[in-house]
Design a protein around this motif. Structure first.
Motif, PDB file in Angstrom:
ATOM      1  N   ILE A  44       0.810  -1.167  -0.147  1.00  0.00           N
ATOM      2  CA  ILE A  44       0.186   0.114  -0.479  1.00  0.00           C
ATOM      3  C   ILE A  44       0.736   0.763  -0.350  1.00  0.00           C
ATOM      4  N   VAL A  46       2.922   4.627  -1.061  1.00  0.00           N
ATOM      5  CA  VAL A  46       2.655   5.774  -2.252  1.00  0.00           C
ATOM      6  C   VAL A  46       3.893   6.245  -2.183  1.00  0.00           C
ATOM      7  N   PRO A  47       4.445   6.698  -3.036  1.00  0.00           N
ATOM      8  CA  PRO A  47       4.403   6.076  -4.457  1.00  0.00           C
ATOM      9  C   PRO A  47       3.888   4.114  -4.455  1.00  0.00           C
ATOM     10  N   PRO A  48       3.738   3.670  -5.635  1.00  0.00           N
ATOM     11  CA  PRO A  48       3.859   2.221  -5.627  1.00  0.00           C
ATOM     12  C   PRO A  48       5.256   2.086  -5.904  1.00  0.00           C
TER      13      PRO A  48
ATOM     14  N   ASP B 125      -8.858   2.365  -5.719  1.00  0.00           N
ATOM     15  CA  ASP B 125      -8.768   3.188  -3.672  1.00  0.00           C
ATOM     16  C   ASP B 125      -8.401   4.743  -4.207  1.00  0.00           C
ATOM     17  N   ILE B 127      -7.210   7.063  -2.325  1.00  0.00           N
ATOM     18  CA  ILE B 127      -5.584   7.541  -1.783  1.00  0.00           C
ATOM     19  C   ILE B 127      -4.417   6.083  -2.573  1.00  0.00           C
ATOM     20  N   GLN B 128      -4.618   5.732  -2.074  1.00  0.00           N
ATOM     21  CA  GLN B 128      -3.171   4.458  -2.201  1.00  0.00           C
ATOM     22  C   GLN B 128      -3.331   3.173  -3.881  1.00  0.00           C
ATOM     23  N   LEU B 130      -3.815   2.485  -7.759  1.00  0.00           N
ATOM     24  CA  LEU B 130      -3.228   3.547  -8.822  1.00  0.00           C
ATOM     25  C   LEU B 130      -3.476   4.420 -10.052  1.00  0.00           C
ATOM     26  N   VAL B 133      -2.774   7.435  -7.791  1.00  0.00           N
ATOM     27  CA  VAL B 133      -1.480   8.060  -7.888  1.00  0.00           C
ATOM     28  C   VAL B 133      -1.142   8.768  -9.407  1.00  0.00           C
ATOM     29  N   ARG B 136      -2.737  12.151  -9.326  1.00  0.00           N
ATOM     30  CA  ARG B 136      -2.118  12.864  -8.883  1.00  0.00           C
ATOM     31  C   ARG B 136      -1.093  13.381  -9.689  1.00  0.00           C
TER      32      ARG B 136
END
Lengths: 276, 286
Positions: A44, A46-48, B125, B127-128, B130, B133, B136
């Motif tokens: 989980i 962030v970033p992945p 999701d 927040i987390q 992909l 992400v 953002r």
């Protein structure tokens, strides 16, 4: 720019587009694969994280905590068993409909398809009660029977279309030689439609492997398939992405690899069905 | 083959499907006229149309019908359109085509429950996930997919799984297209679209009807994807008829009204099937 150069450029653009689309489509599966080798914290982040130290801890945990092999075996038995039973019923029927169609053949086939439109949820309670009455709740037998029935209409439809493509002259010639109906089916029709039979069976196995509604509704432990194993892992908070990914990979990998390996057969079969 | 033998060969499949249809269906119709609550077995007996009235006047009923139709229609449009485009894109030879094909059809082999969980958690999701992400990264505010666009999210999830099915069928069918005819058309100066409309599309008429038919059957009863992602919410925004009946039967423990809902679902499916058969049936058989 010459025409030749234009052609080359066009090809490059098309190839790039093809690969971009392919990678976009495949990415979620690739991502699930990666996540299954992460720790829960990495999963989980962030970033992945694209690069990390892979761990097989999730896979070991799943094998310790659940009966993966039993569920996988149930999935194999029910999807292959359901398909085999449906094919056994469908082959002679589709053969008769294709080679000796009657006034009602088209209507019968469309009616069969319409039974497939019967929403499963509409008959859930009756099927549940009937299974209970015969002591078949949570058994593989119940699932095999139901699976063969829910796939029978589609199998009939596809086989009918394949059989129709077989030139009638071949059958007429063999009939002149006095071949029995049984031999005609097993020695002539089935070998000629082999690609079609294989691809139909494959499609059926894939659909049954992934069947969720009846599997979740009718099994609790003994006859539970991989679908129900995954369902039991679905924590609403989504806090266990890594373990969830591992169990998902274990549930999907067998049928995906099976699909990849038989792709040629599948494509051959489907091509045969499309060529007149 | 003599007609009697032909009938005998057809009998097993017809009889089995008749039983499979009639027995549970008549039980469902019977239950729908009964007061039948799993939690209150002492209250039972014939109550006529009450269950139907109860179900029909439920404020969730019409939204569920509408959602069912939107879901089926959108997924069909997306998968057929994308499936066609991608199948044509990968029809010509290019480096790595074999691998690309294998990768492209892979989502079709994923279980609906896994598919839904994968998209819900790892992709959507807020927040987390992909997608969050990525948005953002481009300076946009992440979309709360399942909260703000629940039905659309489910359409995306289902389409991701079924576009590969359309690709597989179309791709295979394209291989049997007459190459000489295509080349002749090219020599005559036909452009891409001219060839597409006049040669490719007619050639694909039957595969398209098969894809529509098979998908229609599956999408009318989409279930696992909704159960796992939104549970029909928020409100009724992503409840389809299948899910509404499931809630009635298993959360409400009301077999009677769930059965009445089942009868509604069966009627709706038959209406859709009727138009479907009219529209694509002519391409299909005999």
């Amino acid at each position: 720019m010459t025409d030749k150069q234009k052609e080359v450029l066009k090809n490059r653009i098309a190839t790039t587009a093809a690969w971009v689309v392919t990678i976009l489509f495949f990415f979620p599966i690739f991502w699930m694969f990666l996540t299954s080798f992460k720790t829960e914290g990495q999963a989980i982040a962030v970033p992945p994280l694209l690069f990390f130290d892979p761990t097989i801890e999730n896979y070991t945990l799943i094998n310790e905590r659940t009966d993966y092999v039993k569920h996988a075996w149930n999935s194999v038995i029910t999807s292959v068993g359901g398909t085999a039973l449906a094919m056994l019923i469908a082959i002679p029927s589709a053969y008769a409909m294709a080679f000796s169609p009657g006034r009602w053949t088209k209507d019968i086939l469309l009616w069969m398809l319409s039974t497939k439109m019967l929403p499963a949820v509409g008959v859930l309670m009756p099927i549940y009660l009937i299974s209970q009455y015969f002591g078949l709740l949570d058994t593989r037998i119940a699932l095999v029977i139901i699976y063969s029935l829910i796939n029978l209409p589609i199998i009939m439809m596809i086989l009918f279309n394949y059989f129709r493509e077989i030139p009638k002259e071949i059958l007429e010639a063999s009939r002149m030689d006095g071949t029995s109906t049984m031999n005609e089916i097993t020695q002539i029709v089935m070998p000629l439609a082999w690609g079609g039979l294989a691809s139909t069976a494959l499609l059926s196995i894939v659909l049954l492997w992934n069947e969720a509604f009846w599997s979740i509704a009718l099994t609790s432990g003994d006859a539970g398939t991989l679908v129900s194993l995954v369902a039991s892992f679905s924590s609403p908070e989504g806090l266990f992405w890594a373990k969830l990914s591992a169990v998902s990979m274990l549930a999907c990998a067998p049928i995906m690899i099976f699909g990849w390996l038989t792709q040629k057969q599948l494509v051959q079969g489907l091509t045969f069905g499309a060529v007149k | 083959m003599n007609p009697t033998l032909a009938r005998w060969l057809q009998a097993p499949s017809i009889i089995l499907l008749l039983i499979w249809m009639i027995v549970p269906l008549s039980m469902t119709v019977y239950f729908s006229t009964q007061r039948y609550l799993l939690q209150k077995p002492q209250l039972s007996g014939f109550i006529g149309w009450s269950n139907y009235e109860f179900f029909y006047t439920d404020p969730r009923f019409w939204p569920a019908v509408l959602n069912t139709l939107i879901l089926v229609g959108s997924v069909l449009a997306i998968t057929v359109f994308l499936g066609l485009a991608i199948a044509i894109l990968i029809d010509r030879p290019f480096p790595g085509r074999g691998i690309a094909r294998v990768m492209l059809i892979s989502p079709f082999f994923i279980m609906p429950t896994v598919n839904a969980l994968l998209w819900k958690n790892m992709m959507m999701d807020p927040i987390q996930g992909l997608l969050a992400v990525v948005s953002r990264f481009f300076g946009a505010t992440p979309i709360e997919w399942l909260a703000d666009l629940p039905l659309f999210s489910i359409i995306l999830i289902v389409s991701w799984q079924w576009t590969p099915f359309a690709i597989l069928i179309f791709m295979t069918s394209l291989q049997s297209q007459d190459r000489e005819q295509m080349e002749a058309a090219t020599l005559d100066g036909a452009g891409f679209w001219a060839k597409f409309w006049n040669l490719t599309l007619p050639h694909l008429a039957r595969p398209i009807s098969i894809v529509i038919m098979i998908q229609m059957i599956f999408h009318l009863s989409v279930f696992a994807e909704i159960l796992v992602t939104t549970s029909g919410g928020p409100g009724t925004s992503s409840t389809n008829l299948t899910f509404l009946i499931y809630q009635e039967a298993l959360f409400g423990f009301d077999v009677g009204s769930a059965s009445a809902g089942g009868v509604f679902a069966i009627i709706l499916a038959n209406i859709v099937a009727y138009f479907l058969v009219k529209a694509v049936g002519k391409n299909l058989t005999v």
